[in-house]
Design an enzyme around this catalytic site. Structure first.
Site, PDB file in Angstrom:
ATOM      1  N   ASN A 157       0.830  -1.193  -0.104  1.00 54.26           N
ATOM      2  CA  ASN A 157       0.088  -0.034  -0.095  1.00 54.26           C
ATOM      3  C   ASN A 157       0.818   1.166   0.028  1.00 54.26           C
ATOM      4  OD1 ASN A 157       0.514   0.755   2.694  1.00 54.26           O
ATOM      5  ND2 ASN A 157      -0.359  -1.183   3.111  1.00 54.26           N
TER       6      ASN A 157
ATOM      7  N   ASP B 103      -4.656  -6.514   4.901  1.00 54.72           N
ATOM      8  CA  ASP B 103      -5.684  -7.305   5.537  1.00 54.72           C
ATOM      9  C   ASP B 103      -5.762  -8.607   5.049  1.00 54.72           C
ATOM     10  OD1 ASP B 103      -6.760  -5.424   7.440  1.00 54.72           O
ATOM     11  OD2 ASP B 103      -7.841  -4.396   5.598  1.00 54.72           O
TER      12      ASP B 103
ATOM     13  N   LYS C  73       9.239 -17.097 -10.512  1.00 55.90           N
ATOM     14  CA  LYS C  73       8.769 -15.943 -11.005  1.00 55.90           C
ATOM     15  C   LYS C  73       7.496 -16.585 -12.043  1.00 55.90           C
ATOM     16  CE  LYS C  73       9.200 -12.091 -14.124  1.00 55.90           C
ATOM     17  NZ  LYS C  73       9.886 -11.664 -15.337  1.00 55.90           N
TER      18      LYS C  73
ATOM     19  N   LYS D 205     -13.801   0.444  15.384  1.00 56.37           N
ATOM     20  CA  LYS D 205     -12.496  -0.068  15.174  1.00 56.37           C
ATOM     21  C   LYS D 205     -11.981   0.010  16.857  1.00 56.37           C
ATOM     22  CE  LYS D 205     -11.136   0.153  10.650  1.00 56.37           C
ATOM     23  NZ  LYS D 205     -10.297   0.929   9.666  1.00 56.37           N
TER      24      LYS D 205
ATOM     25  N   LYS E 190     -11.220  -3.419  18.744  1.00 54.55           N
ATOM     26  CA  LYS E 190      -9.976  -4.118  18.913  1.00 54.55           C
ATOM     27  C   LYS E 190      -9.239  -3.681  20.455  1.00 54.55           C
ATOM     28  CE  LYS E 190      -9.160  -3.472  14.151  1.00 54.55           C
ATOM     29  NZ  LYS E 190      -8.159  -3.286  12.989  1.00 54.55           N
TER      30      LYS E 190
HETATM   31  O1  PMT Z   1       2.930   5.842   6.766  1.00 51.73           O
HETATM   32  P1  PMT Z   1       2.337   7.262   6.202  1.00 51.73           P
HETATM   33  O2  PMT Z   1       2.587   7.446   4.724  1.00 51.73           O
HETATM   34  O3  PMT Z   1       2.718   8.333   7.095  1.00 51.73           O
HETATM   35  O4  PMT Z   1       0.790   7.383   6.258  1.00 51.73           O
HETATM   36  C1  PMT Z   1       0.320   7.085   7.539  1.00 51.73           C
HETATM   37  C2  PMT Z   1      -0.779   6.190   7.661  1.00 51.73           C
HETATM   38  C3  PMT Z   1      -2.119   6.948   6.697  1.00 51.73           C
HETATM   39  C4  PMT Z   1      -0.530   4.698   7.330  1.00 51.73           C
HETATM   40  C5  PMT Z   1      -1.365   6.181   9.319  1.00 51.73           C
HETATM   41  O5  PMT Z   1      -1.925   7.509   9.694  1.00 51.73           O
HETATM   42  C6  PMT Z   1      -2.761   5.422   9.199  1.00 51.73           C
HETATM   43  O6  PMT Z   1      -3.867   5.682   9.317  1.00 51.73           O
HETATM   44  N1  PMT Z   1      -2.160   3.915   9.698  1.00 51.73           N
HETATM   45  C7  PMT Z   1      -3.151   2.761   9.654  1.00 51.73           C
HETATM   46  C8  PMT Z   1      -3.563   2.630   8.451  1.00 51.73           C
HETATM   47  C9  PMT Z   1      -4.584   1.390   8.199  1.00 51.73           C
HETATM   48  O7  PMT Z   1      -4.075   0.082   7.932  1.00 51.73           O
HETATM   49  O8  PMT Z   1      -5.580   1.503   8.996  1.00 51.73           O
HETATM   50  P2  PMT Z   1      -6.787   0.192   9.079  1.00 51.73           P
HETATM   51  O9  PMT Z   1      -8.132   0.837   9.299  1.00 51.73           O
HETATM   52  O10 PMT Z   1      -6.772  -0.717   8.057  1.00 51.73           O
HETATM   53  O11 PMT Z   1      -6.429  -0.576  10.277  1.00 51.73           O
HETATM   54  C10 PMT Z   1      -6.606  -0.118  11.740  1.00 51.73           C
HETATM   55  C11 PMT Z   1      -5.686  -0.396  12.750  1.00 51.73           C
HETATM   56  O12 PMT Z   1      -5.560  -1.780  12.717  1.00 51.73           O
HETATM   57  C12 PMT Z   1      -4.309   0.054  12.436  1.00 51.73           C
HETATM   58  O13 PMT Z   1      -4.003   0.840  13.607  1.00 51.73           O
HETATM   59  C13 PMT Z   1      -3.633  -1.020  11.917  1.00 51.73           C
HETATM   60  O14 PMT Z   1      -2.320  -0.927  12.111  1.00 51.73           O
HETATM   61  C14 PMT Z   1      -4.256  -2.310  12.692  1.00 51.73           C
HETATM   62  N2  PMT Z   1      -4.260  -3.530  11.842  1.00 51.73           N
HETATM   63  C15 PMT Z   1      -4.876  -3.706  10.604  1.00 51.73           C
HETATM   64  C16 PMT Z   1      -5.024  -4.925   9.936  1.00 51.73           C
HETATM   65  C17 PMT Z   1      -4.237  -5.802  10.607  1.00 51.73           C
HETATM   66  N3  PMT Z   1      -4.171  -7.078   9.744  1.00 51.73           N
HETATM   67  N4  PMT Z   1      -3.329  -5.656  11.684  1.00 51.73           N
HETATM   68  C18 PMT Z   1      -3.524  -4.591  12.414  1.00 51.73           C
HETATM   69  O15 PMT Z   1      -2.811  -4.498  13.443  1.00 51.73           O
END
Ligand code: PMT
Length: 403
Positions: free
Chosen positions: A209, A278, A288, A336, A340
């Site tokens: 991403n 995810d 490859k 969330k 969580k």
């Molecule tokens: O890195 P930058 O370019 O500075 O950008 C910053 C950012 C946009 C990445 C950051 O500010 C941000 O929002 N990070 C979380 C992004 C994200 O994946 O959000 P989510 O809504 O998908 O996940 C929610 C939370 O669960 C997050 O804390 C994530 O780390 C956590 N998660 C998600 C999926 C997973 N399998 N395990 C997790 O721990």
């Protein structure tokens, strides 16, 4: 608070230079070891003898006036400083700082120091508003330079507007606040995740991403400067690891899960800014993949949610999640946070200008179990990190974060 702290006070040449004498005096009275550097033009407004008397140290103006043969003075002062304060800061010194120019003692010391820098600008209202000055200040803010904004009022040049050096009491207050925040996380172990995960399809292809790691790295750096012992578990990011931060480099969500689980029991505060995939490819090809067919189906399987897993396990830990959203921010963020089991959740609406992935700035809203706590305006990721950690420090001091 200021006892045993070395503060280098840089005075540049504006009419407000006389106010720097009050700053110098108040800092020395508070126990700081104040070392004053003046620009040549500052000496036209106020005599070095004033600062020498107030600080009880020689005042340095000339880079080549080396009084002590055992040291090189601009490097010595740059190394010794716990904080460098430039007050008043003219448009000229701000421009030199932004562009890395070093043609006198003050600008050379500013380039040589690794200490935090606090700048209090003072200039004519039109100079302050000039796009060049604003751009220079933005550059410095992005690098982590702190600012005490000028006040608005009658300026020495006759104009009324923004540009007046903030009052010495306010500047000294900002210095006190800086040192107070600096120690706020002393003794705490902070675990931060940053960057995007990489989910391999074959040896040369992967799913990932747009996360640059900037948000998480800024948090790690700010936590370190507030006195914490910081471990940064980082996925894909091309940023230098902040000084004093221990970095664990990982690739996939699975690697990140393992690294986090290993360190979680021993952490006090966990901040999950990483963008974790995810899903991952169900199979990773060892060679490859050849393009034989017109269509190709990639089967994905769900990754374990790291935040949710540690949310279930948490005991004394204070847990902070992030949420990157594109709609219904409040609703999804609260969902969330509760699912969580987070203590705080930082939501960024990544559709907003200057927010989210890859940018130097962010626009965030902070939530706890009772709902919205704070909505921050657009600010640098360093600024967001400081605001966030100050809130966490306040809340963990009150004993929040236990299950
Ligand atoms: O890195 P930058 O370019 O500075 O950008 C910053 C950012 C946009 C990445 C950051 O500010 C941000 O929002 N990070 C979380 C992004 C994200 O994946 O959000 P989510 O809504 O998908 O996940 C929610 C939370 O669960 C997050 O804390 C994530 O780390 C956590 N998660 C998600 C999926 C997973 N399998 N395990 C997790 O721990």
């Amino acid at each position: 608070m200021l006892r045993n702290k070395t503060i280098v006070l840089g005075v540049s040449g504006g009419i407000a230079a006389y106010k720097a004498a009050a700053i110098c005096s108040k800092l020395a009275q508070a126990g700081a070891d104040v070392r004053v550097i003046m620009t040549e033009s500052a000496t036209r407004f106020i005599a070095p003898l004033t600062f020498q008397t107030l600080s009880r140290h020689d005042v340095i103006v000339d880079t080549f006036d080396e009084k002590d043969a055992s040291v090189v003075s601009h490097i010595d002062l740059a190394d010794r400083a716990d904080l460098v304060v430039v007050a008043p800061a003219t448009a000229n010194i701000i421009g030199k700082m932004a562009h890395g120019l070093a043609d006198d003692m003050l600008s050379t010391t500013l380039l040589a120091t690794t200490a935090p820098v606090l700048v209090a600008p003072a200039m004519n209202v039109h100079m302050y508003a000039h796009p060049a000055v604003q751009a220079n200040m933005e550059t410095l803010a992005r690098r982590g330079v702190l600012f005490v904004e000028p006040g608005t009022g009658q300026l020495a040049c006759g104009y009324v507007g923004k540009g007046r050096l903030e009052e010495p009491e306010q500047i000294v207050e900002a210095i006190h606040r800086f040192f107070m925040e600096k120690g706020q996380l002393r003794g705490k172990k902070v675990l931060v995740t940053a960057g995007g995960t990489v989910e391999r399809i074959d040896p040369v292809r992967y799913l990932t991403n747009d996360s640059s790691g900037k948000m998480g790295y800024a948090i790690a750096e700010a936590a370190r400067s507030m006195g914490a012992e910081v471990t940064l578990v980082t996925g894909k990011a091309s940023l230098p690891v902040p000084e004093g931060v221990k970095a664990i480099h990982v690739e996939s969500a699975q690697n990140m899960l393992e690294a986090v689980l290993e360190r979680f029991p021993d952490s006090d505060i966990v901040i999950k800014a990483a963008a974790v995939a995810d899903y991952r490819p169900a199979e990773r090809a060892m060679q490859k993949i050849k393009k034989n067919e017109q269509e190709m189906t990639l089967t994905l399987v769900k990754n374990e949610d790291i935040l949710q897993t540690i949310g279930r396990m948490k005991k004394h830990q204070y847990l902070v999640g992030f949420a990157a959203e594109t709609e219904r921010i409040d609703e999804y963020a609260m969902g969330k946070l509760l699912k969580k089991n987070c203590d705080l959740l930082v939501a960024n609406d990544v559709t907003q200008e200057g927010a989210g992935f890859g940018t130097d700035t962010n626009v965030v809203r902070l939530y706890d179990k009772n709902g919205l706590v704070k909505s921050l305006p657009i600010m640098t990721k360093q600024g967001v990190a400081r605001e966030l950690l100050t809130l966490i420090a306040e809340r963990t001091t009150k004993g929040e974060g236990t299950n």
